[in-house]
Scaffold this motif. Sequence first.
Motif, PDB file in Angstrom:
ATOM      1  N   UNK A   1       0.837  -1.200   0.000  1.00  0.00           N
ATOM      2  CA  UNK A   1       0.000   0.000   0.000  1.00  0.00           C
ATOM      3  C   UNK A   1       0.871   1.248   0.000  1.00  0.00           C
ATOM      4  N   UNK A   2       0.567   2.167  -0.919  1.00  0.00           N
ATOM      5  CA  UNK A   2       1.344   3.390  -1.027  1.00  0.00           C
ATOM      6  C   UNK A   2       0.769   4.537  -0.216  1.00  0.00           C
ATOM      7  N   UNK A   3      -0.539   4.515  -0.021  1.00  0.00           N
ATOM      8  CA  UNK A   3      -1.178   5.662   0.613  1.00  0.00           C
ATOM      9  C   UNK A   3      -2.506   5.250   1.235  1.00  0.00           C
TER      10      UNK A   3
ATOM     11  N   UNK B   1     -14.682   7.285   4.670  1.00  0.00           N
ATOM     12  CA  UNK B   1     -14.026   6.024   5.011  1.00  0.00           C
ATOM     13  C   UNK B   1     -12.616   5.979   4.429  1.00  0.00           C
ATOM     14  N   UNK B   2     -11.651   5.455   5.189  1.00  0.00           N
ATOM     15  CA  UNK B   2     -10.296   5.295   4.674  1.00  0.00           C
ATOM     16  C   UNK B   2     -10.209   4.106   3.734  1.00  0.00           C
ATOM     17  N   UNK B   3      -9.316   4.187   2.748  1.00  0.00           N
ATOM     18  CA  UNK B   3      -9.109   3.094   1.798  1.00  0.00           C
ATOM     19  C   UNK B   3      -7.621   2.950   1.500  1.00  0.00           C
ATOM     20  N   UNK B   4      -7.215   1.713   1.241  1.00  0.00           N
ATOM     21  CA  UNK B   4      -5.838   1.437   0.850  1.00  0.00           C
ATOM     22  C   UNK B   4      -5.674   1.696  -0.644  1.00  0.00           C
TER      23      UNK B   4
ATOM     24  N   UNK C   1       3.971  -1.168  11.133  1.00  0.00           N
ATOM     25  CA  UNK C   1       3.837  -0.385   9.905  1.00  0.00           C
ATOM     26  C   UNK C   1       2.499  -0.654   9.232  1.00  0.00           C
ATOM     27  N   UNK C   2       2.110  -1.913   9.143  1.00  0.00           N
ATOM     28  CA  UNK C   2       0.828  -2.268   8.523  1.00  0.00           C
ATOM     29  C   UNK C   2      -0.339  -1.742   9.354  1.00  0.00           C
ATOM     30  N   UNK C   3      -0.228  -1.819  10.660  1.00  0.00           N
ATOM     31  CA  UNK C   3      -1.284  -1.319  11.535  1.00  0.00           C
ATOM     32  C   UNK C   3      -1.439   0.195  11.402  1.00  0.00           C
ATOM     33  N   UNK C   4      -0.320   0.893  11.232  1.00  0.00           N
ATOM     34  CA  UNK C   4      -0.350   2.361  11.179  1.00  0.00           C
ATOM     35  C   UNK C   4      -0.751   2.897   9.809  1.00  0.00           C
ATOM     36  N   UNK C   5      -0.331   2.218   8.735  1.00  0.00           N
ATOM     37  CA  UNK C   5      -0.431   2.803   7.404  1.00  0.00           C
ATOM     38  C   UNK C   5      -1.492   2.188   6.510  1.00  0.00           C
ATOM     39  N   UNK C   6      -2.287   1.255   7.016  1.00  0.00           N
ATOM     40  CA  UNK C   6      -3.359   0.658   6.212  1.00  0.00           C
ATOM     41  C   UNK C   6      -4.658   0.610   7.016  1.00  0.00           C
TER      42      UNK C   6
END
Length: 203
Positions: free
Chosen positions: A6-8, A79-82, A166-171
């Motif tokens: 995931x970039x953003x 809603x947030x999205x990857x 990192x995955x927990x924070x950025x996705x």
Amino acid sequence: MFTGIVEELGEIAGIEQGAESAVLTVRGPLVVSDATHGASIAVNGVCLTVVEHDAEQFAVDVMAETLQRSSLGALGVGDPVNLERAMRADSRFGGHIVQGHVDGTTTITARTPGDKWEVVRFDLSDDLARYVVEKGSITVDGVSLTVSAVGRDDEEAWFEVSLIPTTLDLTTLGRKQVGGPVNLEVDVLAKYVERLLTPGMVR
């Protein structure tokens, strides 16, 4: 093709509902920085085509088939999205082969915090369970993950992944709660192997 890195972490900025389709407007300044009309961007693991964009956001058409097979229809504004742009041929291959073609949806059934990580368990339908193996790859909401455990309780299959900080924070996987829906894409190589080894399938 994508890699599942995931970039953003983007955000749904608008939804225009049609009779059997929808137009999503997604805020993602990074992934839209070099976007062109017709470019592919994965939204929660679903490969979608950019139809309009500006410096901050992009719009995509989502057809009935995609709404039925993915969790995109459950998204709301805010809603947030990857987000991930299509892989470049000259870039590093950080995850695994991800097509952006969702095989199905499932839900989070448990979250177990660890010292610096979290173990997350998901239900797994029988039609996908045969493609999921311990230490194999799976894509959850567009995130390339390693399966840490698989099992079956009362005839219900499940799998687990261990999420690093990192995955927990950025996705989105760090934010979704038990019962939350996610998109799944199993390893396409497993499906090809099955087809090649099944008598009568290859002619």
